[in-house]
Enzyme design. Structure first.
Site, PDB file in Angstrom:
ATOM      1  N   SER A 198      77.450  65.825  77.281  1.00 33.19           N
ATOM      2  CA  SER A 198      77.505  65.833  78.746  1.00 33.19           C
ATOM      3  C   SER A 198      78.949  65.946  79.223  1.00 33.19           C
ATOM      4  O   SER A 198      79.255  66.620  80.198  1.00 33.19           O
ATOM      5  CB  SER A 198      76.850  64.583  79.307  1.00 33.19           C
ATOM      6  OG  SER A 198      77.622  63.453  78.985  1.00 33.19           O
ATOM      7  N   ARG A 202      79.689  69.180  81.386  1.00 30.36           N
ATOM      8  CA  ARG A 202      79.957  68.956  82.815  1.00 30.36           C
ATOM      9  C   ARG A 202      81.225  69.708  83.236  1.00 30.36           C
ATOM     10  O   ARG A 202      81.239  70.454  84.205  1.00 30.36           O
ATOM     11  CB  ARG A 202      80.118  67.473  83.096  1.00 30.36           C
ATOM     12  CG  ARG A 202      80.443  67.191  84.567  1.00 30.36           C
ATOM     13  CD  ARG A 202      80.652  65.717  84.841  1.00 30.36           C
ATOM     14  NE  ARG A 202      79.495  64.933  84.436  1.00 30.36           N
ATOM     15  CZ  ARG A 202      79.453  64.159  83.363  1.00 30.36           C
ATOM     16  NH1 ARG A 202      80.514  64.067  82.582  1.00 30.36           N
ATOM     17  NH2 ARG A 202      78.376  63.480  83.069  1.00 30.36           N
ATOM     18  N   ASN A 206      81.081  73.142  85.570  1.00 29.35           N
ATOM     19  CA  ASN A 206      81.696  73.164  86.891  1.00 29.35           C
ATOM     20  C   ASN A 206      82.735  74.270  87.019  1.00 29.35           C
ATOM     21  O   ASN A 206      82.766  75.018  87.991  1.00 29.35           O
ATOM     22  CB  ASN A 206      82.348  71.820  87.183  1.00 29.35           C
ATOM     23  CG  ASN A 206      81.375  70.833  87.789  1.00 29.35           C
ATOM     24  OD1 ASN A 206      81.022  70.944  88.948  1.00 29.35           O
ATOM     25  ND2 ASN A 206      80.909  69.911  86.976  1.00 29.35           N
TER      26      ASN A 206
END
Lengths: 261, 156
Positions: A198, A202, A206
């Site tokens: 994660s 992440r 993004n």
């Protein structure tokens, strides 16, 4: 964009998302991602080292003030989350925060600027120039950082709790009965592995999305300028926030590794 | 999105950068910050102390001033008393002197008067003798009757 007019939008975007590579198969190296990443990391270290070398305890200069503000900010973040004593976590957090921030900030460099500069300097055909200057849009980079953190989490878990304690932590919760230990182990292992995954995805997600939108905006012609400006302004939030989240989660994971249940 | 050797390169760079940061960047900067924080805290404490000291000193100075004023008043009072005393003493002395001088004057006058009286008496005696001689003509010998004349003089 004008020089890429012969390309379709799809080809243009695909071209911009391709890395400058060396090598074959697994031993391929993304020279642009790694190069920019190392360059920005060195930039961070050179600036901070130069301040550290002539750090005065008296009235600090402007650069020292700026550096001290960042260091103090990181130090506060670490101290508010991690209560043990560990000489590594604070400098690790500082490195992650500033480095990721700088790598994210490459998102602000206009998508066509570097290829055109290279074209202008070296004369190579634009279609042969591959340059993806935002290292955090490369999963290799974000996964490397996340794995580094993950190894440290495992190392400190074992160091603090012992190998037995570490295995016990993986097997005896959340269910207390011995027959459910295998279930516990599966659950805890998934939790454990989900952390670096994660963490890496992440940041990558993004920034990759942000970069993709920049490329899409670059295909809309003349009106791209105000839209580019808006999207870049929006990244004033995204860039530091993602760097901060990465640093904060690193501190949280490492402080969890230090906690004895 | 393919995972390849870039990851290994980045991992190596990550480890090297973190170790460098831990060894050469973090300690001096944090050390400088903490030293400065301590200096500032010490400075603030010192200024607090100084303010307290100043207050104490002012109180002390006020007290001393008050004491000095009281002392000065006392001294002035004593001086006034002494002045009165001196004046009185001088007056007394002058009075005594005056009396002494007066007494001396009186005495002198008395002596002189007595002397004049004596002279007068002598002359009266002489005059009396002369008068008696005139009355008695040559019948009385001054030498023979001098004892009577002396007695007369003494009676005067």
């Amino acid at each position: 964009m004008s020089s890429a007019a012969e390309l379709t939008s799809q080809e243009y975007i695909r071209h911009h998302l391709a890395n400058l590579t060396v090598g074959e198969g697994f031993w391929t190296v993304h020279l642009d991602s790694l190069g920019w990443s190392v360059f920005l990391g060195l930039l961070f270290l050179v600036i901070f080292r130069s301040v550290a070398k002539k750090a005065t305890t008296g009235v600090p200069g402007k650069l020292q003030c700026a550096v001290e503000m960042i260091v103090d900010f990181v130090d506060d973040s670490v101290k508010s989350t991690f209560h043990g004593k560990n000489p590594l976590i604070a400098p690790l957090s500082l490195t992650i925060f500033v480095w990721v921030l700088l790598m994210n900030a490459m998102d602000w460099v206009p998508v066509d600027l570097l290829p055109h500069l290279i074209h202008w300097v070296s004369g190579i055909e634009l279609s042969h120039i591959y340059m993806k200057p935002v290292p955090t849009t490369d999963p290799n980079i974000t996964f490397a950082l996340a794995f580094g953190v993950f190894f440290l989490v495992i190392y400190y878990s074992i160091k603090v709790k012992g190998i037995g304690g570490f295995i016990k932590e993986l097997t005896t919760q959340p269910f207390g009965h011995w027959s459910l230990y295998p279930v516990n182990f599966i659950l805890e292992t998934v939790t454990m592995l989900a952390r670096p995954l994660s963490l890496a995805l992440r940041l990558f997600g993004n920034l990759y999305a942000g970069e993709l939108i920049f490329l899409l905006i670059a295909t809309i012609g003349l009106f791209q300028l105000p839209v580019h400006f808006l999207w870049a302004a929006f990244h004033l939030l995204v860039i530091p926030l993602q760097a901060f989240i990465f640093m904060m989660l690193t501190i949280v994971y490492l402080s969890l590794a230090h906690e004895d249940h | 999105m393919d995972i390849n050797a870039t990851l290994i390169g980045q991992l190596v760079a990550f480890v090297v950068f973190v170790i460098f940061c831990m060894k050469f960047v973090w300690p001096p900067i944090v050390g400088a910050i903490e030293t400065r924080q301590k200096t500032i805290a010490d400075g603030l404490a010192a200024s607090d102390r100084a303010a307290k000291d100043l207050e104490l000193a002012q109180e002390k100075a006020t007290a001393q001033l008050k004491e000095a004023k009281a002392q000065a008043a006392e001294i002035v009072e004593a001086a006034k008393k002494r002045e009165a005393q001196i004046v009185e003493e001088a007056a007394e002395k002058a009075q005594a002197e005056k009396e002494k001088i007066l007494a001396a004057g009186h005495a002198e006058i008395e002596t002189e008067r007595n002397q004049a009286k004596e002279e007068l008496r002598q002359q009266v005696a002489v005059l009396a003798v002369a008068g008696a001689e005139k009355i008695l003509e040559r019948s009385i010998d001054a030498a023979a009757h001098s004892d009577i004349l002396d007695k007369l003089v003494a009676e005067l």
